[in-house]
Design a protein around this motif. Structure first.
Motif, PDB file in Angstrom:
ATOM      1  N   TYR A 152     -12.914  25.698  90.441  1.00  0.00           N
ATOM      2  CA  TYR A 152     -12.266  25.418  89.163  1.00  0.00           C
ATOM      3  C   TYR A 152     -11.158  24.371  89.261  1.00  0.00           C
ATOM      4  CZ  TYR A 152      -9.701  25.941  84.836  1.00  0.00           C
ATOM      5  OH  TYR A 152      -9.061  25.678  83.656  1.00  0.00           O
ATOM      6  N   PRO A 153     -10.259  24.395  90.268  1.00  0.00           N
ATOM      7  CA  PRO A 153      -9.234  23.345  90.321  1.00  0.00           C
ATOM      8  C   PRO A 153      -9.834  21.936  90.359  1.00  0.00           C
ATOM      9  CG  PRO A 153      -8.657  25.139  91.795  1.00  0.00           C
ATOM     10  CD  PRO A 153     -10.046  25.413  91.335  1.00  0.00           C
ATOM     11  N   THR A 159     -14.151  29.279  79.048  1.00  0.00           N
ATOM     12  CA  THR A 159     -13.631  28.899  77.725  1.00  0.00           C
ATOM     13  C   THR A 159     -12.806  27.619  77.819  1.00  0.00           C
ATOM     14  OG1 THR A 159     -13.561  31.228  77.079  1.00  0.00           O
ATOM     15  CG2 THR A 159     -12.237  29.692  75.788  1.00  0.00           C
ATOM     16  N   THR A 160     -11.994  27.493  78.865  1.00  0.00           N
ATOM     17  CA  THR A 160     -11.202  26.276  79.051  1.00  0.00           C
ATOM     18  C   THR A 160     -12.102  25.061  79.234  1.00  0.00           C
ATOM     19  OG1 THR A 160      -9.446  27.569  80.092  1.00  0.00           O
ATOM     20  CG2 THR A 160      -9.424  25.184  80.471  1.00  0.00           C
ATOM     21  N   TRP A 198     -11.415  16.964  87.494  1.00  0.00           N
ATOM     22  CA  TRP A 198     -12.504  16.090  87.060  1.00  0.00           C
ATOM     23  C   TRP A 198     -12.391  15.778  85.567  1.00  0.00           C
ATOM     24  CZ3 TRP A 198     -16.807  16.350  83.800  1.00  0.00           C
ATOM     25  CH2 TRP A 198     -17.853  15.473  84.061  1.00  0.00           C
ATOM     26  N   PHE A 199     -12.116  16.797  84.774  1.00  0.00           N
ATOM     27  CA  PHE A 199     -11.954  16.591  83.341  1.00  0.00           C
ATOM     28  C   PHE A 199     -10.651  15.836  83.042  1.00  0.00           C
ATOM     29  CE2 PHE A 199     -15.151  19.953  82.639  1.00  0.00           C
ATOM     30  CZ  PHE A 199     -15.855  19.370  81.600  1.00  0.00           C
ATOM     31  N   ARG A 200      -9.571  16.193  83.732  1.00  0.00           N
ATOM     32  CA  ARG A 200      -8.279  15.561  83.443  1.00  0.00           C
ATOM     33  C   ARG A 200      -8.353  14.050  83.617  1.00  0.00           C
ATOM     34  NH1 ARG A 200      -4.034  13.386  85.545  1.00  0.00           N
ATOM     35  NH2 ARG A 200      -4.934  13.453  87.650  1.00  0.00           N
ATOM     36  N   VAL A 217     -14.650  19.988  77.292  1.00  0.00           N
ATOM     37  CA  VAL A 217     -15.866  19.259  76.909  1.00  0.00           C
ATOM     38  C   VAL A 217     -15.736  18.729  75.494  1.00  0.00           C
ATOM     39  CG1 VAL A 217     -18.316  19.538  76.386  1.00  0.00           C
ATOM     40  CG2 VAL A 217     -17.402  20.453  78.511  1.00  0.00           C
ATOM     41  N   LYS A 218     -15.237  19.571  74.598  1.00  0.00           N
ATOM     42  CA  LYS A 218     -15.050  19.133  73.210  1.00  0.00           C
ATOM     43  C   LYS A 218     -14.047  17.984  73.139  1.00  0.00           C
ATOM     44  CE  LYS A 218     -13.830  20.835  68.602  1.00  0.00           C
ATOM     45  NZ  LYS A 218     -12.936  19.699  68.332  1.00  0.00           N
TER      46      LYS A 218
END
Length: 314
Positions: free
Chosen positions: A293-294, A252-253, A299-301, A258-259
């Motif tokens: 996950y970390p 969910t996170t 990667w997203f941050r 992504v959004k």
């Protein structure tokens, strides 16, 4: 266009069923038909509606599955009682059905864990997951039991049928051979019941497999009672379970990030998911490991921060 004829494939000849019935199942019914050759089939559309699946998408999925593609047929189906009005002015509609031989592998191939969450109605997703599991564990037995009892009632009309609440617990038995002087009608009933019993035996392997898994789980729980046996079992358990996949919370996170990244950059969701899977060498993001996950979060941050900076300079 008739249901089940999309995709550019020439439509099969529509079959006329000799029987159509509503089989009680949980809080609704399953519409099933009997074909002239003695096979039984389930109307795919209404099962898909009960499980919140796209009927056209499931038809295409079955057509791509070589082992059950031949079990998908087109049958002229009467509209359900108290259901929506039939299209094109009333009467029977030609709809895709799946024989009971094909129904078992198809329903077992649906993953309850892939049901999308609805933030506005979280209970709905769990209800759909529960219904999928119920179909996988009970539906085949309920359908076979229903028609076995119907065949028995034709041979012995004086015997009462069980109540709908007990249908799921009935175990089919091999029909008794008719007497030498049996009529053609009695022979036809016997052979139809015998064919149905054999089909039940063929499909029942899935239920037996689930029973073997439950037995294995029970043996594991017994062995975990002592510390020594626990230590000896750890390698076996880890090998069976495999690496832990992303938790539902972390999935969910990721969808939220992504959004956020899509809103900042204008990049389509699917492109971001593809880039994420490529970066971590996974076929899709749900296959990422919990241990990753970390790194995924980082990667997203970095990308979100870089996108915010570019947007601020613009």
């Amino acid at each position: 266009m008739e249901e089940g004829t999309k995709g550019g494939q020439p439509p099969q000849q529509a079959l006329e069923p000799v029987l159509q019935e509503e089989v009680p199942f949980r809080d609704h019914t399953i519409t099933a038909v009997k074909l002239a050759d003695g096979r039984y089939a389930v109307v795919l559309r209404w099962v898909c509606e009960a499980l919140n699946l796209d009927p056209s998408g499931q038809v295409q999925r079955i057509q791509r599955t070589a082992t059950i593609a031949g079990e998908l047929l087109r049958v002229r189906v009467q509209p359900r009682a108290r259901a929506e009005k039939p299209r094109r002015g009333g009467g029977a509609q030609i709809m895709p059905v799946l024989t009971l031989r094909g129904f078992s592998p198809w329903i077992l191939g649906i993953n309850p864990g892939e049901v999308e969450e609805d933030p506005g109605n979280p209970a709905q997703a769990e209800h759909i997951r529960e219904m999928i599991r119920a179909y996988q564990q009970e539906a085949i037995d309920v359908l076979y039991s229903h028609f076995m009892q119907r065949a028995e009632s034709h041979s012995h009309p004086a015997l009462p049928l069980p109540s709908s609440s007990s249908v799921a617990s009935i175990i089919p038995v091999q029909p008794s051979a008719p007497p030498p002087n049996a009529t053609h009608a009695e022979l036809a009933t016997y052979h139809a019941a015998m064919a149905l019993w054999h089909r039940w035996q063929a499909d029942h392997h899935a239920e037996e497999w689930r029973g073997e898994i439950d037995t294995w789980r029970g043996s594991v729980e017994a062995r975990l009672e002592s510390e020594k046996e626990l230590l000896s079992l750890i390698p076996e358990v880890l090998e069976r379970l495999g690496p832990e996949k992303l938790s539902t919370e972390h999935q969910t996170t990721i969808r939220g990030m992504v959004k956020r990244l899509s809103d900042l950059t204008g990049t389509p969701y699917q492109t971001i998911y593809w880039e994420l899977a490529q970066a971590f060498q996974a076929p899709r993001y749900e296959e990422l490991l919990e241990s990753q996950y970390p790194a995924v979060f980082e990667w997203f941050r970095k990308r979100i921060e870089a996108a915010k900076q570019r947007k601020g300079r613009a």
